[in-house]
Design an enzyme around this catalytic site. Structure first.
Site, short mmCIF file in Angstrom:
data_model
loop_
_atom_site.label_atom_id
_atom_site.label_comp_id
_atom_site.label_asym_id
_atom_site.label_seq_id
_atom_site.Cartn_x
_atom_site.Cartn_y
_atom_site.Cartn_z
CG ASP A 38 -2.03 -1.05 1.10
OD1 ASP A 38 -2.28 -1.52 -0.03
OD2 ASP A 38 -2.62 -1.42 2.13
CE LYS A 115 -24.46 -21.92 -14.64
NZ LYS A 115 -25.00 -20.81 -13.84
#
Length: 670
Positions: A38, A115
């Site tokens: 960061d 899926k």
């Protein structure tokens, strides 16, 4: 720092951050801490602000978002995004295998993949750079959501490989992990907003948000499952998945190459249980012919490929004891029983409550205090109880009775003939009915007032600033600024939202005022027929029955609503506030085409790419009519998933044309 130094440092930071992103999302490993990453990212952002000429399109800073898209462009898919045929049984999978073998003349190898339950996306890369991301839409055209998709950290902005095609397309499923879904719902609950229904709906709504900065904060993720290019370089689908991983895409490790149908069944049985350990929602397994040459040979039907099929999981069920039953009062006064349960893990979330619907359902279940019940969760926020485990019933336990008085105001409940629900008739003095009516009034499909949630309405009601919907238009800056958690910005947003709502079309206002049985579709028909609230108020029951789709129950409800003095006064107050209570000239519906002229439609079920209201709009814009029920005069039934079997059976008996979502869109575009 001069320009040359800035450019060198920006290029170095780009390279380093891409490297660590790839390690984290593709190789599941890290070399630096989140804090260090960061810090580097923030340095890059600051340098790009100081030296904007050196901002690169594939910069890791572009994942932070901040772009606002007013309108999403509609884009044609280079390769149509067709739906897959669904099956729920082993027998139908074996029949699929037989059809494939018969067509190609020999045994076939398959790839089985999970899926995932999210939003299908198509992403085009040119010269190794992300160029465009488009939603599935109707399979032929979708919406350009490139800015939002760029915020997903697992999707490469630039291919980290030496070799790749000049142009190619990948397809994947954008999803919201359970952890983030629950965090978002907790945040919404904290500010008094309604919970999101499920991770799939949350992902779908997030992808279509206008502000990519908000999208970035929601931390969507994506599994890529398909590679498309003009000339296939890989012989099999499995090889294409391996190539995608090599290029830096996130591909699920759960896929498996199956040599025969028995291995497919083993895969299904394995993941039917193991899927509950995954951190994201799944709703089935996709089975594809592995050989890409055979895929081309098998081809497509009008709706789906012949070389693939989707096995859908059945709804998950769990058992848990009932701790208590509480009763909720809605805006219409209907009293709904809700069971408080011992917490149980179900479909990836912890379930503590389940709806009991009404007194009839409680009687059907024959619920006793302390009963262990089976809970099922489909796509609902609150799951439902399907049955009781009588073998675990506590000896001597008492049946749970339905209450006789309102749990809030203690008024004796009444039951309307022909209805399952019990009602509290104290609609002018029962707090949840009053606040519920106001919540209904401000919702997106009604007045669409920004800046106000259910928690704000509760606060305004407690402070005696509002007692009905018209009171919203009397609120002042001085009243609101004194309330807890209201700063100058939030007060301004609320007042601006209220002022803007005065331009809401009459049909939406008519829906918003909350006449029983007058939903958004009925409100639109009434608005078009009567043109103004004055004409509607004066209409006799005979005149009401002449309006399209208006039956005796709705007509009587309208007559009854306008017979109440406080309702008539409410309309007068809304008029004085400047709310639109008649159609303007341009609002009188003029169909854009007569494609569906003289044709009537019923829409039922849940659809993959459209809300039901969106399908209704398409029908009305093309001259068609929306019917409320299945009759011999109906032309089309547009059937989605989870529609009632009785409605489907009736349509079949009457030989009514039944359209899938894809078939409807095909008819519209023909």
């Amino acid at each position: 720092m001069n320009d040359a130094q800035a450019l060198a440092r920006i290029e170095e930071l780009n390279k380093v951050l891409h490297y660590h992103n790839n390690l984290y999302y593709q190789k599941d490993t890290t070399e630096i801490s989140d804090f260090e990453f960061d810090t580097l990212l923030q340095e890059l952002i600051e340098l790009e602000k100081q030296f904007p000429l050196y901002l690169k399109a594939d910069s890791p800073s572009q994942r932070v978002g901040g772009t606002v898209t007013k309108e999403f462009a509609s884009i044609s898919h280079k390769y149509p995004m067709l739906s897959l045929s669904n099956t729920y049984s082993e027998e139908e999978i074996r029949e699929f295998d037989e059809r494939v073998q018969k067509a190609v003349g020999h045994a076939v190898e398959y790839v089985c993949e999970m899926k995932f339950d999210g939003v299908a996306i198509s992403i085009t890369y040119k010269n190794g750079m992300i160029a465009q991301a488009v939603t599935r839409g109707d399979g032929v055209r979708g919406d350009d959501v490139t800015n939002n998709i760029k915020t997903i950290k697992s999707i490469p902005l630039k291919i980290q490989s030496a070799t790749f095609p000049e142009e190619f397309e990948v397809r994947g499923e954008v999803y919201l992990p359970y952890e983030m879904f629950e965090r978002i719902n907790q945040e919404r609950e904290d500010i008094g907003e309604a919970a999101l229904a499920n991770p799939r709906n949350a992902a779908s709504g997030t992808v279509k948000m206008q502000d990519s900065g908000i999208v970035a904060k929601r931390a969507l993720d994506c599994f890529i499952y398909s590679l498309l290019q003009d000339s296939n370089k890989q012989p099999t689908h499995a090889a294409a998945l391996a190539q995608l991983k090599e290029w830096g895409f996130r591909v699920s490790d759960s896929y498996k190459v199956c040599k025969n149908v028995d291995e497919i069944i083993q895969y299904i049985n394995h993941w039917s249980e193991e899927r509950f350990k995954l951190p994201l929602a799944t709703d089935g397994i996709v089975i594809k012919v592995n050989d890409l040459r055979l895929q081309s040979e098998l081809g497509m039907t009008a709706k789906s490929p012949r070389w693939a099929i989707a096995y859908k999981f059945k709804a998950e069920e769990a058992s848990t004891p009932i701790l208590s039953v509480e009763y909720q009062v809605g805006r219409t006064g209907a009293v709904t029983p809700v069971a408080n349960l011992a917490p149980v893990h179900l479909a990836g979330t912890t379930v503590k409550r389940a709806t009991l619907h009404n007194a009839n359902e409680m009687e059907r279940l024959n619920l006793h205090i302390g009963d262990t019940v089976f809970v099922e969760k489909g796509g609902e926020i609150i799951p439902k109880i399907t049955r009781v485990d009588v073998s675990k019933r506590i000896a001597g336990s008492q049946m749970i009775p339905f209450i006789q008085n309102c749990p809030v105001c203690d008024t004796k409940l009444i039951r309307i003939e022909g209805e399952a629900a019990w009602y509290c008739p104290n609609d002018k003095g029962c707090a949840p009915q009053i606040t519920g009516k106001i919540e209904h009034f401000i919702q997106r499909k009604a007045m669409n007032i920004d800046g106000i949630g259910s928690e704000t309405i509760e606060l305004l009601y407690q402070k005696k600033l509002i007692r009905n919907v018209a009171d919203l238009y009397t609120l002042t800056y001085d009243q609101l600024i004194q309330l807890d958690r209201f700063g100058e910005k939030s007060v301004t947003n609320v007042l601006n939202g209220i002022e803007a709502s005065k331009q809401t079309p009459f049909k939406s206002v008519l829906f918003a005022i909350g006449i029983r049985y007058v939903g958004s579709t009925v409100a639109e028909k009434l608005a078009l027929h009567f043109k103004s609230i004055n004409a509607l108020e004066k209409a006799s029951i005979e005149e009401l029955l002449q309006a399209p789709e208006i039956g005796i129950k709705i007509a009587q409800s309208i007559i009854e609503w306008f017979s109440v003095d406080t309702n008539v006064q409410l309309i007068e107050d809304l008029k004085k506030a400047g709310v639109k209570l008649e159609l303007s000239e341009h609002e009188i519906l003029k169909p854009e085409s007569d494609k569906f002229a003289g044709k009537s439609f019923v829409i039922s079920g849940v659809f993959e790419n459209y809300e039901r209201d969106e399908l209704k709009d398409l029908i009305l814009k093309n001259g068609g009519k929306i019917s409320s029920g299945i009759t011999g005069k109906l032309n089309y039934l547009v059937a989605g998933e989870n529609m009632g079997p009785a409605k489907l059976e009736k349509a079949q008996k009457l030989n009514i044309t039944i359209l899938s979502e894809a078939e409807f869109i095909s008819l519209l575009n023909s």
